[in-house]
Structure formats: C-alpha cells, structure tokens
Design a protein around this motif. Structure first.
Motif, PDB file in Angstrom:
ATOM      1  N   GLU A 311      -2.156   0.527  -2.797  1.00 54.64           N
ATOM      2  CA  GLU A 311      -0.888   1.255  -2.934  1.00 54.64           C
ATOM      3  C   GLU A 311       0.201   0.556  -2.109  1.00 54.64           C
ATOM      4  O   GLU A 311       0.716   1.113  -1.136  1.00 54.64           O
ATOM      5  CB  GLU A 311      -1.062   2.704  -2.481  1.00 54.64           C
ATOM      6  N   PRO A 312       0.569  -0.665  -2.507  1.00 53.49           N
ATOM      7  CA  PRO A 312       1.540  -1.430  -1.707  1.00 53.49           C
ATOM      8  C   PRO A 312       2.889  -0.748  -1.558  1.00 53.49           C
ATOM      9  O   PRO A 312       3.614  -1.015  -0.588  1.00 53.49           O
ATOM     10  CB  PRO A 312       1.661  -2.755  -2.476  1.00 53.49           C
ATOM     11  N   GLU A 313       3.221   0.138  -2.482  1.00 55.35           N
ATOM     12  CA  GLU A 313       4.507   0.829  -2.387  1.00 55.35           C
ATOM     13  C   GLU A 313       4.559   1.779  -1.192  1.00 55.35           C
ATOM     14  O   GLU A 313       5.636   2.223  -0.785  1.00 55.35           O
ATOM     15  CB  GLU A 313       4.779   1.609  -3.686  1.00 55.35           C
ATOM     16  N   LYS A 314       3.421   2.086  -0.600  1.00 50.50           N
ATOM     17  CA  LYS A 314       3.368   2.999   0.538  1.00 50.50           C
ATOM     18  C   LYS A 314       3.318   2.276   1.887  1.00 50.50           C
ATOM     19  O   LYS A 314       3.303   2.921   2.941  1.00 50.50           O
ATOM     20  CB  LYS A 314       2.162   3.926   0.411  1.00 50.50           C
ATOM     21  N   ARG A 315       3.279   0.959   1.866  1.00 50.54           N
ATOM     22  CA  ARG A 315       3.066   0.206   3.107  1.00 50.54           C
ATOM     23  C   ARG A 315       4.142   0.457   4.154  1.00 50.54           C
ATOM     24  O   ARG A 315       3.846   0.528   5.346  1.00 50.54           O
ATOM     25  CB  ARG A 315       2.986  -1.293   2.791  1.00 50.54           C
ATOM     26  N   LYS A 316       5.389   0.590   3.736  1.00 48.86           N
ATOM     27  CA  LYS A 316       6.469   0.751   4.705  1.00 48.86           C
ATOM     28  C   LYS A 316       6.353   2.036   5.511  1.00 48.86           C
ATOM     29  O   LYS A 316       6.946   2.155   6.582  1.00 48.86           O
ATOM     30  CB  LYS A 316       7.820   0.704   3.989  1.00 48.86           C
ATOM     31  N   LYS A 317       5.577   2.992   5.007  1.00 52.18           N
ATOM     32  CA  LYS A 317       5.421   4.266   5.698  1.00 52.18           C
ATOM     33  C   LYS A 317       4.043   4.411   6.346  1.00 52.18           C
ATOM     34  O   LYS A 317       3.661   5.509   6.761  1.00 52.18           O
ATOM     35  CB  LYS A 317       5.662   5.426   4.723  1.00 52.18           C
ATOM     36  N   MET A 318       3.319   3.304   6.445  1.00 54.11           N
ATOM     37  CA  MET A 318       1.951   3.374   6.964  1.00 54.11           C
ATOM     38  C   MET A 318       1.834   2.992   8.436  1.00 54.11           C
ATOM     39  O   MET A 318       0.717   2.872   8.955  1.00 54.11           O
ATOM     40  CB  MET A 318       1.024   2.481   6.126  1.00 54.11           C
ATOM     41  N   GLY A 319       2.951   2.820   9.111  1.00 54.35           N
ATOM     42  CA  GLY A 319       2.899   2.389  10.506  1.00 54.35           C
ATOM     43  C   GLY A 319       2.061   3.290  11.388  1.00 54.35           C
ATOM     44  O   GLY A 319       1.244   2.821  12.194  1.00 54.35           O
ATOM     45  N   SER A 320       2.235   4.612  11.236  1.00 53.09           N
ATOM     46  CA  SER A 320       1.493   5.537  12.095  1.00 53.09           C
ATOM     47  C   SER A 320       0.007   5.539  11.754  1.00 53.09           C
ATOM     48  O   SER A 320      -0.844   5.680  12.635  1.00 53.09           O
ATOM     49  CB  SER A 320       2.067   6.955  11.970  1.00 53.09           C
ATOM     50  N   GLU A 321      -0.322   5.371  10.470  1.00 51.46           N
ATOM     51  CA  GLU A 321      -1.737   5.323  10.077  1.00 51.46           C
ATOM     52  C   GLU A 321      -2.424   4.095  10.651  1.00 51.46           C
ATOM     53  O   GLU A 321      -3.555   4.179  11.163  1.00 51.46           O
ATOM     54  CB  GLU A 321      -1.862   5.317   8.553  1.00 51.46           C
TER      55      GLU A 321
END
Length: 386
Positions: A311-321
């Motif tokens: 799901e590369p479209e979600k990468r920008k919001k995965m910092g906390s994960e």
C-alpha cells in the motif's frame, strides 16, 4: 535456516535469497569472537558478502540489483543477524541507503547511476556519516560541527564523525557538513582514498563491537562541487521504511539467543535432576515467554513491512507505525535475551557461552534511533490530536 524465520518464506525467490543471506550468516558466525575482541569488521565475512553480491541487493534490477521489497530486506537482515548482529547492522546501513536513493532519488540522476553501477559491478560499500560527539544523535536536530568551506570552486571539509560503521572497510563515505556558502546542511560523497581522510580507531564499546564504528576524521579534505550530492533543505523529510533494518537486526540476535537457550536447556542436566533442565517448570515458562514475545515482534514487524510494500499510497502516514515497530521489537528483543540469560544462569556470563555477547549486543538496539521517548511522545501527540 532458522525454524522461526522459515515461516516467513513465501516463494522460491525468498528461498534463493535466504540461501545467500544464510551463507553470509554462517561465515560471520565463524569470526564473531575475533571481531568482538578486536572491535573490527571481519575481512573474511566481507569477502563472502561481496561474493554473494549482497551489497547490490536493494538496487533496482535494471542496475544489476535484486530490487528487494522491504519485507524481503528485513527477512534477509534478520537471517544475517542470527549469525552475527554486528554484520547485519553494518550492512543494513549500506543496503538501506541504496534502497532510499533508489526509491526517493534525492540525488542527480547521473550521480546516483554512477554509484549504483559501481555497487552492482564492483560491490562497493557505502555509509552515511552524520553523528558527531558534540551534536549527539542527528535525529535530535543537531547541526553538524563538520564544516564545508568553498575555495576556488572546490569545497574543503574539516571535522570528525563518530559511529562510522565499517569505517575502515567502506569504499565511499556520505558525510554531512554545514555548508557555509549555502547556510544549509549538505551531504558529500567522498571516495575513501581522498587525501585528508583517516580512520581513528576509537570504537571501544560494550556491545556490537564488530561493527567497527570508529571515528572518521576529515582534515582539509578537498572535493569538487558536484560531490555535494544533497542539501537538507531541498528535500522534504518522509517516513523511511528501510530503517526497519534496525529492529530486524536485534530481532535476529534475540532469535539466536532463543535457539542457544533451547539447546542449553535440552542438553544440560545437573546431577540433582533425572532429566535435563528443559523439564523444569520455571525453565519451560521462560521458553514459552520467549516464544510469545518473538511471535508478537515478528507479526508486528512483518505486517508493517507488507503494508509498506503493498500500500505505497499510505507510506507518508506510516511514520508512527514504523517508529512503533522499532520501539516494540528492540524492547522485546532485549526481554528475550534476558530470559535466555536466566535459563543459562551463571553459565550465561561465561565467555565460553554465546549468551553474554547476545546480552551486550542486543542492548545497543535501545540506543539506535528513534529513541523510546521520542516514539512515545509521537504516539501520544497523535492520539491527543485526534
């Protein structure tokens, strides 16, 4: 192949790549005592690393690489770490940097391609050097004391970098410096043979001694303008999935400690017992607790890696994960190694056993970025904002 890691192999490609990583792990295992004693990266291990063409694995296939997914990268790194954590962590920096440069393309195309082809054809090894004694971790926002001053169309660099993993075995250094004429922090690609560079053998730590993380001293190092490959202010920071190589490394150390503990428990029989200690209740409890913690850590790390890949479209919001994975896995790895030490008892403190080295090495994971306090505050901030 370790039984725990075997469950994460999904296809023949994984089998082939794991075979190469396992060869590196086996070679590294032969040299762990010498590397730990001498605080030096093993020449023999690096030869096998290059023979297996491991330095090029995270490059795109068109440049001669294996185009690793994040999931595959972590699987291979954990495999190597079961053999030796220092080898895995050291190579993880190089492989992660090549993955980042391939995906984000922060450099000029011709500069990246020149380095990529050298890595693929000659198995060159590189590392970013950002940490300095006076600034602490670069993730805390410190400005480098290393300076780059422009003189007659060239840059002259002076400074000292700490934690330069594989310092004496790198082919290129990617060095951060404060660029005076730009009033920005920049990164310079420097050939190891450049005059004015020297490695100061300062690495004398409790754990991960085989990373050879000595100091790199820059004394009037002259480079061309085009060697300024990146300027910090020109690129927006974004989550970096490749940094999960850090928890993957320490998880591999924990798996190795678990394996050693089970071997010890199933072979050691004191004369006070009719069986090996593996039949003793509190020993079985500790083994069960190790399995439980490893299951949790593996599931979280590899699920996050699959999300990154699929799901590369979600990468920008995965910092906390990503940060939470590092926090969870490195702490779980420390807990697993502590349990292994408790199973071995006083014998675990002996240099004749592997446990004390696992104990020293895994502790270092707590001091790799991001730090626990920074992750917890990030998670708290996001929860409160919601």
């Amino acid at each position: 192949m370790n039984k725990i890691l075997n469950s994460f192999i999904k296809n023949e490609r994984h089998q082939r790549l794991i075979g190469k990583a396992s060869n590196i792990a086996e070679e590294a295992r032969l040299h762990v005592k010498a590397a730990d004693r001498e605080a030096a990266f093993s020449d023999e291990t690096l030869n096998v690393i290059k023979q297996e063409e491991y330095p090029s694995f995270t490059l795109p296939a068109k440049y001669g690489g294996e185009d690793l997914s994040l999931y595959e990268f972590l699987l291979l790194q954990e495999t190597v770490a079961v053999g030796d954590g220092s080898t895995a962590l050291s190579m993880g920096w190089h492989l992660g940097i090549m993955m980042e440069l391939s995906e984000d393309r922060p450099w000029k195309q011709e500069t990246f391609e020149r380095l990529a082809w050298e890595v693929a054809s000659e198995q060159r090894v590189v590392n970013r050097l950002a940490t300095e004694a006076g600034t602490g971790s670069p993730t805390r926002g410190g400005v480098p004391e290393t300076k780059a001053v422009k003189r007659e169309g060239r840059y002259v660099l002076n400074g000292r970098k700490t934690f330069a993993s594989m310092a004496d075995h790198l082919d290129y250094y990617i060095v951060s410096a404060f660029v005076e004429d730009l009033d920005e922090v920049g990164w310079f690609l420097i050939d190891r043979h450049q005059p004015g560079l020297r490695v100061d053998k300062t690495w004398d730590t409790l754990g991960m001694r085989g990373t050879e993380s000595d100091d790199l001293v820059l004394d009037g190092v002259e480079v061309n303008e085009q060697d300024l490959v990146e300027v910090k202010g020109q690129s927006k920071p974004s989550p970096k999935g490749w940094l999960l190589h850090i928890p993957a490394c320490y998880l591999g150390i924990a798996v190795a400690a678990r394996d050693a503990a089970i071997e010890f428990a199933t072979s050691f029989q004191p004369n006070s017992l009719d069986t090996t200690i593996s039949e003793v209740g509190h020993i079985r409890d500790k083994i069960g607790e190790m399995e439980w913690k490893l299951m949790q850590a593996h599931s979280f790390m590899y699920a996050t890696a699959r999300k990154w890949d699929e799901e590369p479209e979600k990468r920008k919001k995965m910092g906390s994960e990503l940060a939470a994975v590092k926090l969870t896995v490195t702490n779980a790895a420390n807990e697993v190694v502590d349990l292994a030490m408790r199973i071995a008892g006083g014998r675990g403190l002996s240099k004749q056993q592997p446990f004390e080295k696992f104990y020293r090495d895994v502790r270092a994971g707590l001091h790799n970025p991001p730090m626990d306090d920074a992750v917890l505050r990030m998670l708290a901030g996001e929860a409160l904002d919601q």
